[in-house]
Design a protein around this motif. Structure first.
Motif, PDB file in Angstrom:
ATOM      1  N   SER A 132      10.198  -0.972  95.003  1.00  0.00           N
ATOM      2  CA  SER A 132       9.550  -0.828  96.215  1.00  0.00           C
ATOM      3  C   SER A 132      10.431  -1.496  97.532  1.00  0.00           C
ATOM      4  CB  SER A 132       8.386  -1.767  96.330  1.00  0.00           C
ATOM      5  OG  SER A 132       7.266  -1.093  95.749  1.00  0.00           O
ATOM      6  N   ALA A 133      10.871  -0.209  98.428  1.00  0.00           N
ATOM      7  CA  ALA A 133      11.729  -0.647  99.429  1.00  0.00           C
ATOM      8  C   ALA A 133      10.538  -0.437 100.512  1.00  0.00           C
ATOM      9  CB  ALA A 133      12.763   0.539  99.647  1.00  0.00           C
ATOM     10  N   ILE A 134      10.533  -1.832 101.230  1.00  0.00           N
ATOM     11  CA  ILE A 134       9.174  -2.328 102.070  1.00  0.00           C
ATOM     12  C   ILE A 134       9.850  -2.229 103.477  1.00  0.00           C
ATOM     13  CG2 ILE A 134       7.150  -3.670 102.681  1.00  0.00           C
ATOM     14  CD1 ILE A 134       7.280  -4.570  99.520  1.00  0.00           C
ATOM     15  N   ARG A 135       9.123  -1.576 104.454  1.00  0.00           N
ATOM     16  CA  ARG A 135       9.378  -1.758 105.917  1.00  0.00           C
ATOM     17  C   ARG A 135       7.948  -1.691 106.568  1.00  0.00           C
ATOM     18  NH1 ARG A 135      12.831   2.665 108.770  1.00  0.00           N
ATOM     19  NH2 ARG A 135      11.792   1.776 110.552  1.00  0.00           N
ATOM     20  N   GLY A 136       7.676  -2.458 107.382  1.00  0.00           N
ATOM     21  CA  GLY A 136       6.384  -2.415 108.182  1.00  0.00           C
ATOM     22  C   GLY A 136       5.285  -2.930 107.371  1.00  0.00           C
ATOM     23  N   MET A 137       4.118  -2.267 107.269  1.00  0.00           N
ATOM     24  CA  MET A 137       2.910  -2.754 106.644  1.00  0.00           C
ATOM     25  C   MET A 137       2.927  -2.610 105.194  1.00  0.00           C
ATOM     26  SD  MET A 137       0.193  -2.343 109.628  1.00  0.00           S
ATOM     27  CE  MET A 137       0.368  -0.516 109.717  1.00  0.00           C
ATOM     28  N   ALA A 138       2.576  -3.295 104.220  1.00  0.00           N
ATOM     29  CA  ALA A 138       2.429  -2.992 102.864  1.00  0.00           C
ATOM     30  C   ALA A 138       0.902  -3.731 102.772  1.00  0.00           C
ATOM     31  CB  ALA A 138       3.472  -3.687 101.733  1.00  0.00           C
ATOM     32  N   LEU A 139      -0.171  -3.099 102.998  1.00  0.00           N
ATOM     33  CA  LEU A 139      -1.359  -3.771 102.751  1.00  0.00           C
ATOM     34  C   LEU A 139      -2.241  -3.094 101.610  1.00  0.00           C
ATOM     35  CD1 LEU A 139      -1.907  -3.862 106.742  1.00  0.00           C
ATOM     36  CD2 LEU A 139      -0.979  -5.389 105.389  1.00  0.00           C
ATOM     37  N   GLY A 140      -3.204  -3.938 101.274  1.00  0.00           N
ATOM     38  CA  GLY A 140      -4.112  -3.449 100.273  1.00  0.00           C
ATOM     39  C   GLY A 140      -3.390  -2.804  99.113  1.00  0.00           C
ATOM     40  N   GLY A 141      -3.704  -1.617  98.675  1.00  0.00           N
ATOM     41  CA  GLY A 141      -2.872  -0.924  97.781  1.00  0.00           C
ATOM     42  C   GLY A 141      -1.623  -0.840  97.897  1.00  0.00           C
ATOM     43  N   GLY A 142      -0.873  -1.100  99.130  1.00  0.00           N
ATOM     44  CA  GLY A 142       0.571  -1.111  99.353  1.00  0.00           C
ATOM     45  C   GLY A 142       0.982  -2.339  98.883  1.00  0.00           C
ATOM     46  N   CYS A 143       0.332  -3.176  99.122  1.00  0.00           N
ATOM     47  CA  CYS A 143       0.629  -4.353  98.516  1.00  0.00           C
ATOM     48  C   CYS A 143       0.627  -4.437  97.033  1.00  0.00           C
ATOM     49  CB  CYS A 143      -0.246  -5.622  99.159  1.00  0.00           C
ATOM     50  SG  CYS A 143      -0.093  -7.385  98.193  1.00  0.00           S
ATOM     51  N   GLU A 144      -0.520  -3.881  96.431  1.00  0.00           N
ATOM     52  CA  GLU A 144      -0.612  -3.954  95.036  1.00  0.00           C
ATOM     53  C   GLU A 144       0.726  -2.991  94.273  1.00  0.00           C
ATOM     54  OE1 GLU A 144      -5.310  -4.255  94.193  1.00  0.00           O
ATOM     55  OE2 GLU A 144      -4.603  -2.634  95.225  1.00  0.00           O
ATOM     56  N   LEU A 145       1.028  -2.200  94.948  1.00  0.00           N
ATOM     57  CA  LEU A 145       2.190  -0.817  94.528  1.00  0.00           C
ATOM     58  C   LEU A 145       3.471  -1.828  94.771  1.00  0.00           C
ATOM     59  CD1 LEU A 145       2.766   2.027  93.930  1.00  0.00           C
ATOM     60  CD2 LEU A 145       3.058   2.375  96.330  1.00  0.00           C
ATOM     61  N   ALA A 146       3.541  -2.697  95.659  1.00  0.00           N
ATOM     62  CA  ALA A 146       4.639  -3.441  95.894  1.00  0.00           C
ATOM     63  C   ALA A 146       4.796  -4.772  94.583  1.00  0.00           C
ATOM     64  CB  ALA A 146       4.813  -4.199  97.126  1.00  0.00           C
TER      65      ALA A 146
ATOM     66  N   GLU B  22      11.074  -7.675 109.056  1.00  0.00           N
ATOM     67  CA  GLU B  22       9.827  -7.503 109.776  1.00  0.00           C
ATOM     68  C   GLU B  22       8.771  -6.643 108.650  1.00  0.00           C
ATOM     69  OE1 GLU B  22       8.881  -9.019 112.220  1.00  0.00           O
ATOM     70  OE2 GLU B  22      10.891  -9.888 112.144  1.00  0.00           O
ATOM     71  N   SER B  23       8.550  -7.259 107.578  1.00  0.00           N
ATOM     72  CA  SER B  23       7.740  -6.584 106.704  1.00  0.00           C
ATOM     73  C   SER B  23       6.251  -7.226 106.561  1.00  0.00           C
ATOM     74  CB  SER B  23       8.005  -6.618 105.208  1.00  0.00           C
ATOM     75  OG  SER B  23       9.297  -5.736 105.204  1.00  0.00           O
ATOM     76  N   TYR B  24       5.059  -6.703 106.558  1.00  0.00           N
ATOM     77  CA  TYR B  24       3.663  -7.269 106.581  1.00  0.00           C
ATOM     78  C   TYR B  24       3.001  -7.277 105.455  1.00  0.00           C
ATOM     79  CZ  TYR B  24       5.855  -7.539 111.258  1.00  0.00           C
ATOM     80  OH  TYR B  24       6.771  -7.740 112.333  1.00  0.00           O
ATOM     81  N   ILE B  25       3.013  -8.105 104.752  1.00  0.00           N
ATOM     82  CA  ILE B  25       2.452  -7.720 103.280  1.00  0.00           C
ATOM     83  C   ILE B  25       1.048  -8.707 103.085  1.00  0.00           C
ATOM     84  CG2 ILE B  25       3.137  -7.732 100.872  1.00  0.00           C
ATOM     85  CD1 ILE B  25       5.996  -7.821 101.638  1.00  0.00           C
ATOM     86  N   GLY B  26       0.103  -8.049 102.431  1.00  0.00           N
ATOM     87  CA  GLY B  26      -1.199  -8.912 102.336  1.00  0.00           C
ATOM     88  C   GLY B  26      -2.002  -7.763 101.582  1.00  0.00           C
ATOM     89  N   LEU B  27      -3.332  -8.509 100.941  1.00  0.00           N
ATOM     90  CA  LEU B  27      -4.345  -7.878 100.190  1.00  0.00           C
ATOM     91  C   LEU B  27      -5.508  -8.265 101.202  1.00  0.00           C
ATOM     92  CD1 LEU B  27      -4.105  -9.138  96.551  1.00  0.00           C
ATOM     93  CD2 LEU B  27      -3.563  -6.805  97.445  1.00  0.00           C
ATOM     94  N   VAL B  28      -5.795  -7.040 102.118  1.00  0.00           N
ATOM     95  CA  VAL B  28      -6.623  -7.076 103.294  1.00  0.00           C
ATOM     96  C   VAL B  28      -8.114  -6.534 102.813  1.00  0.00           C
ATOM     97  CG1 VAL B  28      -4.752  -7.450 104.789  1.00  0.00           C
ATOM     98  CG2 VAL B  28      -5.556  -5.014 104.237  1.00  0.00           C
TER      99      VAL B  28
END
Length: 805
Positions: A588-602, A613-619
């Motif tokens: 997973s090449a992350i930039r910006g927001m990786a939230l919810g399902g994006g975080c789960e994918l990561a 500047e990556s912002y990662i979390g289960l929201v």
């Protein structure tokens, strides 16, 4: 091959910029020593730390918002020093950045003091916002001048992408190339080389534009709040607009930059010189010491929940909040050519004002291009990166129709409507630019000094930027069409650059994981396993992914009920497990927001490569849901793995960390903080420069494959069971009864606790990922039918902000 190896950096000056530059060096793992004057004994005569000035500056770094540090505790990694005792430390530094106050005499005195201690290979750079670099170099010994240049960071250094580098006639080209490579890859910045002129490129054009804007504000009788509404996002500029931006930057800082123009230029050297006078309103606010955000009052002042604006005529603050006429908002949404014609022919003052400031920007940039920059690319990149403009002035002009807009500008100049009588340069109307329809072409960008279109600078560092940020009209690869497409739908493009690694790029809005996107990612894994060495999930731009597509899921619940939603969630969970147990590495090449399902994918990927500047979390709790695609299962498994690696082997403390992160919707405010929350691991890679992300991610996939990558074993793990759930539940009861969380928060958090602890089972029960995912789906589906959750989802979709109910 020799290279410029920066093992340590010294920063001279622990003021606002110096301390924050040091903080950013720590963020990117570069050892740094921060210097300032030796502290004097206090009035009581008691001894003080001679490094007290630096120590205080470092302590202040932990309090600043937005934080200059990826992790606040990393402030302690900055080494402290003073000029009296520690100059010998400079000998071990490969780069020295001087960042003291903008006084030529002070800087010169410091250079005399440090010169004997600068290593023979080291580069010395002055972080000045506008002083002459050549004049500064005169204070240095002849032997040091070839390794001296200007380096202009923009404030705040962690977040602002632009760094201007300025050479003197004596600066060695190799020193500039070495520094550009370091600033680009190690610090993650976009470099523009500026000529040694007052305020360089971005501040020269930006400050002139700000002063011209103030003149037009007076001319058309507009208020600051209306102007900010017009000159913010509607105009493709920073959301804060003109005057809020000045408040953030600081009126004293802006005043200093203006004074540099006043002192360094003249009517003979600059046809716009008459516009550089300090505006009356700025002079009045400086007199009142209302310096903006730092003093609590500037052009605006917050009183309780009210935002007041300064009124010069009365010398006081009055109620603000006025908005622009929406007719101009509609005009600004039109195509560029139509937009400018409408504004020029507008009858109302707001429309005339908008045309005036755009015309002034085009006029100023064209007249000064040859003196301040090498090419038009440097100007547009500087304004994009330094002033958060969506387009630079030349880009917008070119998009709107080069010759047609040029004629409108010249007509206004001839009619005396412009802020200067200087005509547009001859190259605007005749020759290659006129024939090409603008300054940016496939061949390069216009250089008026050489009278040709010049390509980008070719340095080895830029080979790492597979898809650099391109300007309108500029030639170069674009990710939407680059490489070889393997499969493509409206939701996802699956492609390859080298026939070795598959790249999957979501095309949905905000990279939401719709059912079609999930199906595409599953196909990408299949394809990578069958024919390639790995898979990289790369967004192309911000964000990585904001999670599951709620706009599709809620109607699905209404139409198909709980059974349909359960099926949709099961497909998402199957995707996560497919990624986790793929037989090739999935990055997973992350930039910006990786939230919810994006975080789960990561977190289910084999490895994560993230920019700073990556912002990662289960929201999910923000919309009244729980993570439903394996996020809680991941937290439970990681808690068990961490407990097994600890001495005490007690599961609950590690589980509580994961519970708090999910229940409080904690988001890492940097890649470094996301490591602390457990969404990134120490084995994951943090890349400073956003444009190097794909290069690093694809190479990581190849390296893992060639090292014999195998997926992890499918193993059971222990859960805390009903005892752990009871402990967490007791804390939730206290929070609810104390009024810290609502009843619905309590309900959602209780369901999170139930999943994380494994439900109604004995402590230490061994479970599978599939077992916990079943609990996730049950809880998720029940919440999707809850009216309070409906309120939260609809509120988020309508406003983008969480609803607390």
């Amino acid at each position: 091959m020799s290279r410029f190896n920066v093992k340590k950096v010294a920063v001279l000056g622990a003021g606002v910029m110096g301390a924050q530059i040091a903080a950013h060096l720590v963020n990117v793992k570069v050892p740094v020593v921060l210097f300032d004057l030796a502290a004097k004994p206090g009035e009581d005569g008691k001894p003080v730390s001679k490094n007290g000035i630096v120590e205080k500056a470092i302590a202040n770094l932990k309090k600043l918002k937005p934080s200059p540090l990826g992790l606040a505790d990393d402030a302690d990694l900055i080494e402290v020093a003073n000029y009296e005792d520690d100059l010998k430390k400079l000998k071990g530094c490969d780069l020295i950045i001087e960042a003291i106050a903008e006084r030529m005499d002070w800087k010169s005195d410091l250079y005399h003091k440090i010169a004997p201690f600068v290593a023979k290979h080291a580069i010395l750079a002055s972080n000045t916002s506008g002083l002459s670099i050549t004049k500064l170099s005169e204070a240095l010994p002849e032997a040091l001048r070839p390794r001296f240049c200007g380096i202009h960071f923009f404030n705040p250094p962690r977040y602002m992408y632009l760094v201007e580098l300025i050479a003197t006639p004596a600066t060695q080209p190799q020193a500039m190339d070495d520094l550009e490579a370091f600033v680009t890859t190690a610090l993650g910045k976009g470099v523009v080389r500026a000529k040694d002129t007052p305020n360089f490129i971005a501040n020269r054009i930006g400050t002139a534009g700000m002063l011209a804007t103030m003149k037009e504000v007076d001319k058309f009788g507009l208020t600051f709040d209306v102007v900010d509404d017009l000159t913010g996002k509607r105009l493709g500029r920073a959301p804060s607009g003109t005057f809020r931006t000045i408040d953030v930057v600081g009126l004293d800082t802006v005043g200093h930059v203006i004074k540099t123009l006043q002192d360094s230029l003249s009517p003979e050297t600059d046809p716009f010189y008459e516009t550089y006078g300090t505006p009356a309103v700025l002079a009045k606010l400086l007199e009142l010491k209302n310096l903006g955000q730092k003093t609590g009052a500037g052009f605006y002042k917050k009183v309780g929940r009210d935002i007041l604006r300064f009124d010069l005529s009365g010398g006081e603050y009055v109620p603000g909040g006025q908005k622009a006429d929406e007719v101009y908002g509609r005009m600004l949404k039109k195509p560029a050519g139509e937009r400018l014609k409408l504004l020029r022919n507008a009858e109302g003052p707001q429309g005339q004002f908008l045309w005036a400031i755009l015309r002034n920007a085009f006029h100023y940039a064209a007249v000064h291009l040859q003196s301040i920059a090498e090419t038009a690319r440097d100007v547009d990149q500087a304004m994009r990166w330094g002033f958060a403009m969506k387009q630079g002035p030349f880009e917008l002009w070119q998009e709107a129709g080069w010759l047609e807009v040029a004629k409108m500008i010249q007509e206004d100049i001839d009619a005396g409507k412009a802020i200067s009588k200087a005509p547009l340069p001859e190259w605007v109307f005749n020759g290659p630019v006129a024939q090409a329809g603008g300054v940016h072409t496939e061949q390069g960008s216009w250089n008026p000094s050489s009278a040709r279109f010049e390509p980008r600078r070719q340095l080895p560092v830029y080979e790492r930027q597979l898809f650099p940020e391109l300007l309108l009209g500029e030639g170069g690869p674009r990710p939407a069409t680059a490489g070889k497409t393997l499969q493509e739908t409206d939701a996802v493009r699956i492609w390859t650059l080298d026939d070795e690694v598959v790249i999957a790029t979501l095309k949905t809005k905000m990279r939401a994981i719709s059912p079609e996107a999930g199906e595409g990612l599953m196909q990408a894994v299949d394809l990578a396993e069958s024919q390639y060495q790995g898979l990289v999930i790369w967004p192309g731009d911000d964000p990585f992914s904001v999670g599951a597509d709620l706009q599709a899921m809620l109607p699905g619940y209404v139409a198909g009920g709980a059974g349909l939603v359960d099926s949709m969630e099961k497909e998402l969970q199957d995707l996560m497990l497919r990624i986790r147990y793929a037989n090739v590495p999935v990055i997973s090449a992350i930039r910006g927001m990786a939230l919810g399902g994006g975080c789960e994918l990561a977190v289910h990927s084999s490895r994560r490569v993230a920019i700073m500047e990556s912002y990662i979390g289960l929201v999910e709790v923000g919309v009244g849901l729980i993570p439903g695609a394996g996020g809680l299962t991941y937290l439970a498994r990681r808690a068990y793995e961490n407990s097994q690696a600890s001495a005490g082997k007690d599961l609950l403390p590690f589980l509580t960390e994961g519970f708090t992160a999910a229940a409080m919707a904690k988001v890492g405010t940097s890649a470094l903080e996301s490591r602390k929350l457990g969404y990134l691991l120490w084995s994951d890679i943090v890349v400073p420069n956003k444009d190097e992300l794909l290069y690093v991610a694809t190479n990581e996939a190849k390296a893992m494959y060639r090292a014999g990558y195998r997926p992890p074993h499918r193993k059971q793990f222990a859960v805390a069971g009903r005892d752990g759930k009871a402990t967490i539940q007791g804390q939730l009861v206290n929070m609810r009864d104390g009024g810290f969380i609502s009843q619905h928060d309590f309900h959602v958090s209780s369901l999170i606790a139930n999943v994380l602890t494994g439900g109604d089972v004995d402590p230490g029960t061994m479970v599978t990922e599939e077992y916990l995912m079943t609990l996730e789906r049950q809880a998720f589906t029940s919440l999707l039918g809850h009216p309070k959750t409906h309120e939260r989802i609809m509120g988020m979709l309508a406003t983008g902000k969480p609803v607390r109910n």
